[in-house]
Write a protein that holds these residues in place. Structure first.
Motif, short mmCIF file in Angstrom:
data_model
loop_
_atom_site.label_atom_id
_atom_site.label_comp_id
_atom_site.label_asym_id
_atom_site.label_seq_id
_atom_site.Cartn_x
_atom_site.Cartn_y
_atom_site.Cartn_z
N LYS A 62 0.82 -1.21 0.00
CA LYS A 62 0.00 0.00 0.00
C LYS A 62 0.86 1.26 0.00
O LYS A 62 0.49 2.28 -0.60
N SER A 63 2.01 1.20 0.67
CA SER A 63 2.88 2.37 0.76
C SER A 63 3.63 2.64 -0.54
O SER A 63 3.95 3.79 -0.85
N LEU A 64 3.91 1.59 -1.32
CA LEU A 64 4.82 1.73 -2.45
C LEU A 64 4.16 1.61 -3.82
O LEU A 64 4.68 2.16 -4.80
N SER A 65 3.04 0.89 -3.91
CA SER A 65 2.54 0.50 -5.24
C SER A 65 1.96 1.65 -6.05
O SER A 65 1.83 1.54 -7.27
N ASP A 66 1.60 2.76 -5.40
CA ASP A 66 1.09 3.90 -6.17
C ASP A 66 2.20 4.59 -6.97
O ASP A 66 1.94 5.24 -7.98
N THR A 67 3.43 4.43 -6.50
CA THR A 67 4.58 5.12 -7.12
C THR A 67 5.48 4.17 -7.87
O THR A 67 6.09 4.55 -8.88
N TYR A 68 5.59 2.93 -7.41
CA TYR A 68 6.57 2.00 -7.95
C TYR A 68 5.90 0.70 -8.42
O TYR A 68 4.83 0.34 -7.95
N LYS A 69 6.57 0.04 -9.34
CA LYS A 69 6.14 -1.28 -9.80
C LYS A 69 6.65 -2.31 -8.81
O LYS A 69 7.85 -2.55 -8.70
N VAL A 70 5.72 -2.93 -8.09
CA VAL A 70 6.05 -3.79 -6.95
C VAL A 70 5.83 -5.25 -7.31
O VAL A 70 4.82 -5.61 -7.93
N ALA A 71 6.76 -6.09 -6.90
CA ALA A 71 6.59 -7.54 -6.99
C ALA A 71 6.82 -8.14 -5.61
O ALA A 71 7.58 -7.60 -4.80
N LYS A 310 -4.73 -5.69 10.17
CA LYS A 310 -3.60 -4.89 9.67
C LYS A 310 -2.80 -4.36 10.85
O LYS A 310 -3.25 -4.38 12.00
N HIS A 311 -1.58 -3.92 10.55
CA HIS A 311 -0.75 -3.29 11.57
C HIS A 311 -1.13 -1.82 11.72
O HIS A 311 -1.26 -1.11 10.72
N GLU A 312 -1.31 -1.38 12.95
CA GLU A 312 -1.42 0.04 13.27
C GLU A 312 -0.23 0.39 14.15
O GLU A 312 0.04 -0.31 15.13
N PHE A 313 0.48 1.45 13.79
CA PHE A 313 1.68 1.81 14.53
C PHE A 313 1.37 2.77 15.66
O PHE A 313 0.46 3.61 15.57
N LEU A 314 2.12 2.62 16.73
CA LEU A 314 2.05 3.54 17.86
C LEU A 314 3.01 4.70 17.63
O LEU A 314 3.93 4.61 16.82
N GLU A 315 2.80 5.77 18.37
CA GLU A 315 3.61 6.98 18.23
C GLU A 315 3.57 7.43 16.76
O GLU A 315 2.52 7.42 16.13
N ASP A 316 4.71 7.81 16.23
CA ASP A 316 4.79 8.24 14.83
C ASP A 316 5.45 7.16 13.97
O ASP A 316 6.14 7.45 13.00
N GLY A 317 5.21 5.89 14.34
CA GLY A 317 5.87 4.78 13.67
C GLY A 317 5.61 4.70 12.18
O GLY A 317 6.52 4.43 11.39
N MET A 318 4.37 4.92 11.76
CA MET A 318 4.03 4.83 10.33
C MET A 318 4.77 5.90 9.54
O MET A 318 5.30 5.64 8.45
N GLU A 319 4.85 7.11 10.09
CA GLU A 319 5.56 8.20 9.41
C GLU A 319 7.05 7.89 9.31
O GLU A 319 7.68 8.13 8.26
N LEU A 320 7.62 7.35 10.38
CA LEU A 320 9.04 7.00 10.36
C LEU A 320 9.33 5.91 9.34
O LEU A 320 10.32 5.96 8.61
N LEU A 321 8.45 4.90 9.29
CA LEU A 321 8.63 3.82 8.33
C LEU A 321 8.54 4.35 6.90
O LEU A 321 9.39 4.03 6.06
N THR A 323 9.03 7.35 5.79
CA THR A 323 10.18 8.21 5.50
C THR A 323 11.40 7.38 5.13
O THR A 323 12.09 7.65 4.14
N ASP A 324 11.66 6.33 5.91
CA ASP A 324 12.81 5.47 5.61
C ASP A 324 12.63 4.75 4.27
O ASP A 324 13.59 4.59 3.51
N LEU A 325 11.41 4.30 3.98
CA LEU A 325 11.16 3.62 2.71
C LEU A 325 11.39 4.54 1.53
O LEU A 325 12.04 4.17 0.54
N GLN A 326 10.89 5.77 1.62
CA GLN A 326 11.05 6.71 0.51
C GLN A 326 12.51 7.10 0.34
O GLN A 326 13.00 7.20 -0.79
N GLN A 327 13.22 7.30 1.43
CA GLN A 327 14.65 7.61 1.34
C GLN A 327 15.42 6.45 0.73
O GLN A 327 16.33 6.65 -0.08
#
Length: 333
Positions: A62-71, A310-321, A323-327
């Motif tokens: 869900k985080s990547l497939s809108d921008t990238y071709k995912v397998a 599904k996973h729900e992150f505590l604190e700002d975990g989703m934003e941190l994840l 950010t790291d994925l996009q970087q």
């Protein structure tokens, strides 16, 4: 069962030594670990049992497939086919295995393949699909491939730091191999876990300077799928919960907290149901199951509901994840 596992402690010492030596041979370059030109993200764990790998792969899609071709590349555990197999609209759950089939059903535009030989699977995907990124499902211990980015999962209450090697414990890899992860996610936490306890777990994990430790909990969708209904609408019915997953305890706890009364038929992880078992299930008034079990039952049982998780992150975990994925995606490209 626990007594037997303790009696097998000498075997666990031998197992732990073998795993340690194997990892050292990879670290020293005596065994080769291959990198690929295509970006790879590994999701895995150090222990056997459920830590939430499939929901994490789905979250990455869900985080990547809108921008990238995912397998997605999986082993396809307990599938009835061999070698490399790329899923199509006609591929069956028996051919793919339940988890890859589930992911293909949920994300039909994403390419899902299975191959026990991860090197070969990546090569085949590069030749046939040319994806931007390959998600390696349950591949942490498969060191013949050197992933570019690694997410290590460990379940709350069953932390790898407090575990021991098989068969006495559940560890299938050396604790120190956690150093290879970019992100460590403590999954299946209580949704109200305190900051004090999170900090205590971080101290136990003792992450390296390059690592982030994130915390997530399992969020269940009260709007059921399959035979669509709300969870509340099942109250007062004779509900049979059917699970063939590694650890159904969190689901049981959630359903009980919602006031649902049910009988629970438990099967082994990735269980393919026999004709006799299916006949028993067909006699039940109302069946509730997991999404993974649903793909093995949906064409064989009516009155079948499944609950998404599904996973729900505590604190700002989703934003941190994210950010790291996009970087990572920008850096490696």
């Amino acid at each position: 069962m626990q007594v037997l596992r303790k009696l097998l402690f000498p075997i666990s010492l031998i197992y732990g030594l073998i795993v340690y030596l194997r990892n050292r041979l990879y670290d020293l370059g005596i065994f080769s670990s291959k990198s690929f030109s295509t970006k790879t993200i590994c999701v895995g764990n150090l222990s056997v049992g459920g830590t939430g790998k499939t929901p994490m792969i789905e979250l990455l899609v869900k985080s990547l497939s809108d921008t990238y071709k995912v397998a997605i590349l999986s082993r396809g555990y307990k599938r009835k086919s061999e070698g490399f197999l790329l899923s199509t609209s006609s591929t069956s759950v028996e051919d793919m295995g339940d988890e890859p089939f589930q992911m293909k059903s949920k994300f039909p535009k994403v390419h899902v393949a299975v191959d026990a030989n991860r090197r070969n699977g990546i090569t085949e995907l590069e030749q046939k699909i040319k994806p931007d990124v390959i998600l390696l499902d349950d591949a942490f211990q498969h060191r013949k491939v050197k992933p570019d980015f690694t997410i290590l999962l460990t379940a709350y209450g069953e932390l790898y730091m407090e575990d021991w090697y098989l068969p006495t414990g559940n560890l299938r890899d050396t604790k120190g191999e956690a150093k290879r992860a970019n992100i460590i996610v403590v999954t299946k936490c209580p949704s109200d876990i305190s900051k004090l306890e999170r900090d205590s777990i971080r101290v136990k994990i003792n992450p390296k300077s390059h690592q982030k430790v994130l915390f997530s909990y399992l969020a269940y969708n009260k709007e059921l799928k399959g035979a669509e209904a709300s969870l509340d609408s099942l109250k007062g019915k004779m509900v049979t919960l059917v699970t063939g997953i590694a650890n159904p305890a969190p689901l049981e706890k959630f359903l009980l907290s919602e006031g649902l009364k049910f009988e629970h038929l438990k099967f082994k992880d990735h269980h393919f149901f026999t004709a006799e078992e299916l006949e028993v299930l067909k006699e039940k008034e109302c069946i509730l199951t997991t999404e993974k079990d649903y793909v093995r039952l949906k064409d064989k049982i009516t009155k079948l509901h499944y609950i998404e998780v599904k996973h729900e992150f505590l604190e700002d975990g989703m934003e941190l994840l994210n950010t790291d994925l996009q970087q990572f995606m920008i850096k490696v490209s």
